[in-house]
Enzyme design. Structure first.
Site, mmCIF file in Angstrom:
data_model
loop_
_atom_site.group_PDB
_atom_site.id
_atom_site.type_symbol
_atom_site.label_atom_id
_atom_site.label_comp_id
_atom_site.label_asym_id
_atom_site.label_seq_id
_atom_site.Cartn_x
_atom_site.Cartn_y
_atom_site.Cartn_z
ATOM 1 N N GLU A 75 13.519 7.085 26.973
ATOM 2 C CA GLU A 75 12.460 6.786 26.444
ATOM 3 C C GLU A 75 11.525 7.093 25.189
ATOM 4 O O GLU A 75 10.405 6.215 24.998
ATOM 5 C CB GLU A 75 11.261 6.367 27.651
ATOM 6 C CG GLU A 75 12.166 5.350 28.893
ATOM 7 C CD GLU A 75 11.652 3.840 28.546
ATOM 8 O OE1 GLU A 75 10.071 4.043 27.540
ATOM 9 O OE2 GLU A 75 11.011 2.584 29.583
ATOM 10 N N CYS A 120 -4.561 0.263 28.809
ATOM 11 C CA CYS A 120 -3.433 -0.143 29.597
ATOM 12 C C CYS A 120 -4.653 -1.210 30.510
ATOM 13 O O CYS A 120 -5.842 -1.846 29.669
ATOM 14 C CB CYS A 120 -3.166 0.297 30.676
ATOM 15 S SG CYS A 120 -1.956 -0.190 31.910
ATOM 16 N N LYS A 137 5.249 11.774 33.818
ATOM 17 C CA LYS A 137 4.087 11.319 34.319
ATOM 18 C C LYS A 137 5.314 11.014 35.325
ATOM 19 O O LYS A 137 5.891 10.163 35.660
ATOM 20 C CB LYS A 137 3.481 10.983 34.119
ATOM 21 C CG LYS A 137 2.106 10.044 35.185
ATOM 22 C CD LYS A 137 0.921 8.599 34.805
ATOM 23 C CE LYS A 137 0.473 9.060 35.661
ATOM 24 N NZ LYS A 137 -0.797 7.815 35.339
ATOM 25 N N LYS A 143 7.620 7.388 31.916
ATOM 26 C CA LYS A 143 6.015 6.954 33.380
ATOM 27 C C LYS A 143 7.314 6.632 34.611
ATOM 28 O O LYS A 143 8.125 5.460 34.513
ATOM 29 C CB LYS A 143 5.148 6.041 32.940
ATOM 30 C CG LYS A 143 3.482 6.050 33.833
ATOM 31 C CD LYS A 143 3.133 5.383 33.471
ATOM 32 C CE LYS A 143 2.115 4.751 34.815
ATOM 33 N NZ LYS A 143 0.697 3.959 34.361
ATOM 34 N N ARG A 190 5.401 -2.704 40.409
ATOM 35 C CA ARG A 190 5.662 -2.020 38.828
ATOM 36 C C ARG A 190 6.865 -1.457 38.717
ATOM 37 O O ARG A 190 7.024 -0.725 37.613
ATOM 38 C CB ARG A 190 4.190 -0.546 38.073
ATOM 39 C CG ARG A 190 3.094 -2.088 38.564
ATOM 40 C CD ARG A 190 2.146 -0.635 38.756
ATOM 41 N NE ARG A 190 1.013 -1.895 38.652
ATOM 42 C CZ ARG A 190 -0.364 -0.606 38.760
ATOM 43 N NH1 ARG A 190 -0.003 0.556 39.049
ATOM 44 N NH2 ARG A 190 -1.470 -1.238 38.329
ATOM 45 N N CYS A 206 0.501 -4.267 35.007
ATOM 46 C CA CYS A 206 -0.593 -3.915 33.246
ATOM 47 C C CYS A 206 -0.063 -4.916 32.363
ATOM 48 O O CYS A 206 0.539 -4.789 31.224
ATOM 49 C CB CYS A 206 0.440 -2.251 33.354
ATOM 50 S SG CYS A 206 0.558 -1.600 34.387
ATOM 51 N N ARG A 227 -4.740 4.780 42.793
ATOM 52 C CA ARG A 227 -5.084 3.608 42.829
ATOM 53 C C ARG A 227 -6.602 3.085 43.810
ATOM 54 O O ARG A 227 -7.151 2.709 43.185
ATOM 55 C CB ARG A 227 -3.878 2.416 43.174
ATOM 56 C CG ARG A 227 -3.301 2.497 42.040
ATOM 57 C CD ARG A 227 -1.508 2.345 42.667
ATOM 58 N NE ARG A 227 -0.574 2.542 41.382
ATOM 59 C CZ ARG A 227 1.029 1.508 42.285
ATOM 60 N NH1 ARG A 227 1.477 1.562 42.998
ATOM 61 N NH2 ARG A 227 1.919 2.158 40.936
ATOM 62 N N TYR A 250 -6.833 17.088 37.644
ATOM 63 C CA TYR A 250 -7.868 16.462 37.769
ATOM 64 C C TYR A 250 -8.722 18.426 38.466
ATOM 65 O O TYR A 250 -9.613 18.216 39.134
ATOM 66 C CB TYR A 250 -7.987 15.996 39.475
ATOM 67 C CG TYR A 250 -7.228 14.666 39.054
ATOM 68 C CD1 TYR A 250 -8.042 13.324 38.763
ATOM 69 C CD2 TYR A 250 -5.953 13.985 39.020
ATOM 70 C CE1 TYR A 250 -7.467 11.866 37.472
ATOM 71 C CE2 TYR A 250 -5.667 12.797 38.255
ATOM 72 C CZ TYR A 250 -6.608 12.087 38.020
ATOM 73 O OH TYR A 250 -5.667 10.811 37.584
ATOM 74 N N CYS A 308 -4.201 -3.186 33.687
ATOM 75 C CA CYS A 308 -3.925 -2.872 35.002
ATOM 76 C C CYS A 308 -5.861 -2.860 35.864
ATOM 77 O O CYS A 308 -5.535 -2.922 36.727
ATOM 78 C CB CYS A 308 -3.079 -1.894 36.118
ATOM 79 S SG CYS A 308 -3.416 -0.642 35.918
#
Length: 327
Positions: free
Chosen positions: A233, A120, A248, A195, A217, A130, A205, A313, A122
């Site tokens: 999509e 990406c 996501k 997404k 976005r 992006c 962010r 994470y 961004c």
């Protein structure tokens, strides 16, 4: 006297019985760990909204990757934090960009580690969007050419999987064509196929220094109210050459994960995003929940919904939990 009803509890009567009939099992192999890599020689910096998550400089990356290997984690996804940004995000596709250099280093330290490169612009644009911005609008088709350059440069650096996250129309098609033309026909694409324009991305962010400098976005990420759009999509990305499909965020989108799973035979990937992580960590720090049980239940529910892999994470935590459970 026998009662005329089903005895479902027979299969829950002991821990071993529950183990042998368990339908979905979480494995360390299911996990992809996100790593934020920054330019410069500063010490690693903890992300204030994501306890336990750090921004690493290259010279500190070896220790992190070594720890992941010892935990049995086999895949990472790299996000880059450059020193300099510009209007076209040139650091994203520079031969010596931070993601490219981090990829080379990881492959040198642990050649077998699967490196997924987030593809990406961004994190590299001074406006935080992006793609290429014209009159405060992201130009879809011009952005595709830069995303193709980014993907090729990441493959040249040794990335095993290209993961475009930009949500431009046609991005999988253009990147697949670019990789094939450059000779990288065997490099798979892990598309951020579904997404959403989600409030759950806030802590990311902070971690990636990628908040847009104006607007939002919503013209390229999806409306959280929509379901059928997600299927369109995902279908487009599969037709254009995607090898994996990411949904996501995950926790509020389990229905979408199942819908996508039902329409494809490709591996489906859940992104357990930063806001989902931060909420659990905050509640745990206050003593309100049993973090280990909550995390294992959340990620197992993603497996139950139909995913093959989870970007999370929590990967190091989960690998530690699972290792201790096997003792």
């Amino acid at each position: 006297m026998s009662q005329n009803f089903d005895r479902h509890r027979r299969l829950r009567s002991s821990a071993f019985m529950r183990d042998i009939v368990r339908e979905n099992v979480l494995h360390t192999d299911d996990l992809i760990y996100p790593i934020f890599v920054k330019e410069g020689q500063e010490s690693k910096t903890e992300v204030s909204s994501m306890p336990g998550v750090f921004q690493f400089s290259l010279h500190e990356l070896e220790a992190e990757v070594t720890e992941l290997t010892e935990l049995g984690i086999k895949a990472i996804i790299l996000f880059g934090l450059p020193d300099d940004k510009d209007a076209v995000g040139s650091g994203a596709y520079h031969q010596h960009g931070i993601v490219q250099e981090a990829t080379r280093l990881v492959k040198k330290i642990v050649p077998e580690m699967i490196v997924v490169a987030d593809t990406c612009l961004c994190e590299f644009t001074d406006h935080g969007h992006c793609g290429v911005v014209k009159n405060e609008t992201v130009d879809n088709d011009e952005s595709l050419q830069l995303l193709k350059k980014t993907a090729i440069s990441q493959a040249e650096a040794g990335a095993d999987i290209i993961a475009p996250s930009n949500m431009m129309d046609g991005f999988v098609k253009i990147i697949r064509e670019g990789l094939d033309e450059a000779g990288y026909i065997d490099i798979p694409i892990m598309s951020y196929a579904v997404k959403y324009a989600s409030a759950f991305y806030g802590p990311f962010r902070d971690a990636a220094n990628s908040a847009p400098q104006f607007g939002d976005r919503k013209t390229y990420q999806m409306d959280p109210a929509n379901r059928l759009e997600a299927l369109r999509e995902a279908k487009s990305d599969e037709r254009e050459g995607a090898d994996f499909l990411i949904v996501k965020p995950s926790l509020s989108y389990m229905d979408i994960i199942r819908d996508v799973r039902n329409q494809t035979n490709l591996p489906v990937v859940a992104y357990n995003v930063s806001g989902e992580y931060a909420m659990v960590k905050a509640a745990s720090a206050n003593g309100w929940i049993d973090e280990e049980r909550i995390v294992l239940e959340m990620l197992t529910s993603m497996k139950r919904a139909g995913v093959s892999l989870i970007i999370t994470y929590f990967a190091k935590d989960v690998a530690t939990y699972l290792k201790e459970m096997r003792r």
